[in-house]
Design an enzyme around this catalytic site. Sequence first.
Site, PDB file in Angstrom:
ATOM      1  N   CYS A   1       0.272  -4.437  -2.667  1.00 43.19           N
ATOM      2  CA  CYS A   1       1.720  -4.650  -2.787  1.00 43.19           C
ATOM      3  C   CYS A   1       2.182  -5.460  -1.580  1.00 43.19           C
ATOM      4  CB  CYS A   1       2.440  -3.295  -2.822  1.00 43.19           C
ATOM      5  SG  CYS A   1       4.192  -3.422  -3.230  1.00 43.19           S
TER       6      CYS A   1
ATOM      7  N   CYS B   1       1.754  10.403  -6.433  1.00 37.97           N
ATOM      8  CA  CYS B   1       2.614   9.253  -6.165  1.00 37.97           C
ATOM      9  C   CYS B   1       2.431   8.708  -4.764  1.00 37.97           C
ATOM     10  CB  CYS B   1       4.057   9.721  -6.250  1.00 37.97           C
ATOM     11  SG  CYS B   1       4.885   9.099  -7.658  1.00 37.97           S
TER      12      CYS B   1
ATOM     13  N   SER C   1      13.557   3.444  -6.788  1.00 35.05           N
ATOM     14  CA  SER C   1      13.100   4.153  -5.592  1.00 35.05           C
ATOM     15  C   SER C   1      14.150   4.010  -4.502  1.00 35.05           C
ATOM     16  CB  SER C   1      11.770   3.552  -5.120  1.00 35.05           C
ATOM     17  OG  SER C   1      10.780   3.801  -6.089  1.00 35.05           O
TER      18      SER C   1
ATOM     19  N   HIS D   1      15.419   6.591  -1.950  1.00 38.74           N
ATOM     20  CA  HIS D   1      14.850   7.184  -0.732  1.00 38.74           C
ATOM     21  C   HIS D   1      15.773   7.280   0.485  1.00 38.74           C
ATOM     22  CE1 HIS D   1      11.333   6.930  -3.114  1.00 38.74           C
ATOM     23  NE2 HIS D   1      10.987   5.710  -2.795  1.00 38.74           N
TER      24      HIS D   1
ATOM     25  N   CYS E   1       6.469  -0.463   2.230  1.00 37.60           N
ATOM     26  CA  CYS E   1       7.286   0.729   2.428  1.00 37.60           C
ATOM     27  C   CYS E   1       6.519   1.658   3.365  1.00 37.60           C
ATOM     28  CB  CYS E   1       7.581   1.414   1.103  1.00 37.60           C
ATOM     29  SG  CYS E   1       8.504   0.363  -0.020  1.00 37.60           S
TER      30      CYS E   1
ATOM     31  N   CYS F   1       0.032   6.512 -15.754  1.00 36.77           N
ATOM     32  CA  CYS F   1       0.695   5.783 -14.683  1.00 36.77           C
ATOM     33  C   CYS F   1      -0.089   4.487 -14.438  1.00 36.77           C
ATOM     34  CB  CYS F   1       0.712   6.671 -13.445  1.00 36.77           C
ATOM     35  SG  CYS F   1       1.423   5.916 -11.999  1.00 36.77           S
TER      36      CYS F   1
ATOM     37  N   SER G   1       9.328   1.629 -12.640  1.00 35.02           N
ATOM     38  CA  SER G   1       9.874   2.019 -11.341  1.00 35.02           C
ATOM     39  C   SER G   1       9.905   0.802 -10.415  1.00 35.02           C
ATOM     40  CB  SER G   1       8.987   3.118 -10.730  1.00 35.02           C
ATOM     41  OG  SER G   1       9.400   3.398  -9.415  1.00 35.02           O
TER      42      SER G   1
ATOM     43  N   CYS H   1       4.254   4.674   2.037  1.00 34.64           N
ATOM     44  CA  CYS H   1       3.426   4.456   0.838  1.00 34.64           C
ATOM     45  C   CYS H   1       2.042   3.928   1.206  1.00 34.64           C
ATOM     46  CB  CYS H   1       4.135   3.474  -0.083  1.00 34.64           C
ATOM     47  SG  CYS H   1       3.139   2.969  -1.507  1.00 34.64           S
TER      48      CYS H   1
ATOM     49  N   GLY I   1       1.688  -1.385  -6.728  1.00 38.57           N
ATOM     50  CA  GLY I   1       2.393  -2.653  -6.870  1.00 38.57           C
ATOM     51  C   GLY I   1       3.843  -2.532  -7.276  1.00 38.57           C
ATOM     52  N   GLU I   2       4.559  -3.648  -7.154  1.00 35.75           N
ATOM     53  CA  GLU I   2       5.958  -3.712  -7.538  1.00 35.75           C
ATOM     54  C   GLU I   2       6.037  -4.474  -8.869  1.00 35.75           C
ATOM     55  OE1 GLU I   2       9.109  -2.575  -6.820  1.00 35.75           O
ATOM     56  OE2 GLU I   2       9.460  -3.840  -8.562  1.00 35.75           O
TER      57      GLU I   2
ATOM     58  N   GLU J   1      -5.972   1.524  -9.424  1.00 34.73           N
ATOM     59  CA  GLU J   1      -6.044   2.897  -9.902  1.00 34.73           C
ATOM     60  C   GLU J   1      -5.032   3.138 -11.013  1.00 34.73           C
ATOM     61  OE1 GLU J   1      -7.807   4.924  -5.874  1.00 34.73           O
ATOM     62  OE2 GLU J   1      -5.692   5.190  -6.286  1.00 34.73           O
TER      63      GLU J   1
HETATM   64  N1  SAH Z   1       6.673  -0.301  -6.400  1.00 35.54           N
HETATM   65  C1  SAH Z   1       7.375   0.550  -7.288  1.00 35.54           C
HETATM   66  C2  SAH Z   1       6.492   1.407  -8.165  1.00 35.54           C
HETATM   67  C3  SAH Z   1       5.281   2.022  -7.532  1.00 35.54           C
HETATM   68  S1  SAH Z   1       5.570   3.275  -6.321  1.00 35.54           S
HETATM   69  C4  SAH Z   1       8.356   1.416  -6.511  1.00 35.54           C
HETATM   70  O1  SAH Z   1       8.293   1.435  -5.293  1.00 35.54           O
HETATM   71  O2  SAH Z   1       9.191   2.041  -7.151  1.00 35.54           O
HETATM   72  C5  SAH Z   1       5.954   4.662  -7.356  1.00 35.54           C
HETATM   73  C6  SAH Z   1       6.744   5.770  -6.644  1.00 35.54           C
HETATM   74  O3  SAH Z   1       5.939   6.457  -5.666  1.00 35.54           O
HETATM   75  C7  SAH Z   1       7.955   5.248  -5.878  1.00 35.54           C
HETATM   76  O4  SAH Z   1       9.105   6.021  -6.097  1.00 35.54           O
HETATM   77  C8  SAH Z   1       7.478   5.385  -4.470  1.00 35.54           C
HETATM   78  O5  SAH Z   1       8.537   5.372  -3.618  1.00 35.54           O
HETATM   79  C9  SAH Z   1       6.714   6.686  -4.523  1.00 35.54           C
HETATM   80  N2  SAH Z   1       5.872   6.931  -3.363  1.00 35.54           N
HETATM   81  C10 SAH Z   1       5.267   6.025  -2.582  1.00 35.54           C
HETATM   82  N3  SAH Z   1       4.583   6.638  -1.575  1.00 35.54           N
HETATM   83  C11 SAH Z   1       4.773   7.962  -1.731  1.00 35.54           C
HETATM   84  C12 SAH Z   1       4.287   9.129  -1.009  1.00 35.54           C
HETATM   85  N4  SAH Z   1       3.483   9.014   0.024  1.00 35.54           N
HETATM   86  N5  SAH Z   1       4.686  10.329  -1.449  1.00 35.54           N
HETATM   87  C13 SAH Z   1       5.475  10.453  -2.551  1.00 35.54           C
HETATM   88  N6  SAH Z   1       5.917   9.411  -3.263  1.00 35.54           N
HETATM   89  C14 SAH Z   1       5.583   8.167  -2.867  1.00 35.54           C
HETATM   90 FE1  SF4 Z   2       5.032  -1.264  -2.965  1.00 34.63          FE
HETATM   91 FE2  SF4 Z   2       6.343   0.693  -4.306  1.00 34.63          FE
HETATM   92 FE3  SF4 Z   2       4.562   1.284  -2.374  1.00 34.63          FE
HETATM   93 FE4  SF4 Z   2       6.900   0.188  -1.717  1.00 34.63          FE
HETATM   94  S1  SF4 Z   2       6.585   2.214  -2.675  1.00 34.63           S
HETATM   95  S2  SF4 Z   2       4.888  -0.409  -0.894  1.00 34.63           S
HETATM   96  S3  SF4 Z   2       7.225  -1.201  -3.426  1.00 34.63           S
HETATM   97  S4  SF4 Z   2       4.108   0.274  -4.311  1.00 34.63           S
END
Ligand code: SAH
Ligand code: SF4
Length: 386
Positions: free
Chosen positions: A142, A373, A253, A255, A146, A135, A231, A149, A199-200, A120
């Site tokens: 991934c 996000c 990130s 958190h 997390c 984006c 990110s 996510c 993805g990362e 996406e």
């Molecule tokens: N993998 C990378 C980039 C993709 S995630 C990373 O983790 O930074 C992009 C952003 O979305 C990150 O800050 C992630 O923590 C946030 N994110 C993931 N799940 C989310 C959710 N359910 N609500 C709000 N933000 C979220």
């Molecule tokens: Fe992967 Fe980023 Fe989601 Fe963590 S927040 S599972 S690193 S995409």
Amino acid sequence: MSGLLLPAERERILAKAAHFSPPDYILPDGRRDLVGLSREELTAEMEQIGEKPFRAKQLWHWIYHQGVRDFAAMSSIARPLQEKLAETFVIGRPEVASDQLSKDGTRKFLFKFRDHEAVETVYIPDRQEDRGAVCLSSQVGCTLSCRFCHTGTQRLARNLSAAEIVGQFMAARDAYGEWPSPKGDTPRLLSTIVLMGMGEPLYNYDNVAKAMKIIMDGEGIALSRRRITLSTSGVVPMMDRAGEELGINLAVSLHAVRDDLRDELVPLNRKYPIKDLIEACRRYPGASNARRITFEYIMLRGINDSEAEAHELVRLISGLPAKVNLIPFNPWPGSAYQPSTPEALKKFAAIVMKAGYASPIRTPRGRDILAACGQLKSAVEKGEAA
Ligand code: SAH
Ligand code: SF4
């Protein structure tokens, strides 16, 4: 992590990434895709078909500056060569498998690649201005699960190639007709890139770096490195390298402010704990007041949103040119957390703000189409609706 360990660890990460390599794109009819090649590779392709290096420069302009997909439209190239190019090459794009528009103008694409994997890509218009951010995804799924996510619930299928990363941006531009017109109007809407999709990105460093270099090239798309933000969930050994080689903006990130909690929310923390992560941020090249590091902090009700944690956050990042993005948790079907209350959000933001850090509360965009996000998840898994 000791500086001495970084290069070895970096090698390990890059070697692992190779296991998830994208397929090499040669079409069934034998033609090769020119998108995603570096300038050097494009020049080599021209040499192989007996053409001079300046042809690569011409093609680069047509492909990346003008957004042309059809060799026949390349008016500075004579017809016989146009035909020869079309027999040997294509200028590819991912296929638009779905295209959804939110009430607030956010638009989510599901792009499908030749092996039928999909990711996406989201366009997020700026509220004030007539422009916005794209984006981009860097992987299908991934490896880092997390807890909050949605993408993290999907196992990693594979890395994206440079062509597929650049291709997301180009296909989004196609959808908005955002290429320079013959009159010389320059594109405005799609003017910023955030690598915050699926993805990362630092676990697919080589392809991400190659794609960003193509996008930043001054004779093509020519997006400034200041308009690109990567990110990461905290892949410490690759952060220095991204800073040195690409010089793009960094978002981290975070958190959580304690290792025990971050270990749970962002399991990568067990490998690269908070102290190492903050040190890597302090080393990040080019970080300054004009180019601040963004710390992303998802606000989870009763989990990480207390006033004490806000104070600890301020202490952790003190002295760093930073801003803090407070992200209200975006729930998805089956998620285990609740978003913080508006009061908790406000209190937390006020503490961070009082300490001198900008701390915007990022309002979720495109919630109605699950485009916010952390809600991205391609429909590649069996039984899922798009
Ligand atoms: N993998 C990378 C980039 C993709 S995630 C990373 O983790 O930074 C992009 C952003 O979305 C990150 O800050 C992630 O923590 C946030 N994110 C993931 N799940 C989310 C959710 N359910 N609500 C709000 N933000 C979220
Ligand atoms: Fe992967 Fe980023 Fe989601 Fe963590 S927040 S599972 S690193 S995409």
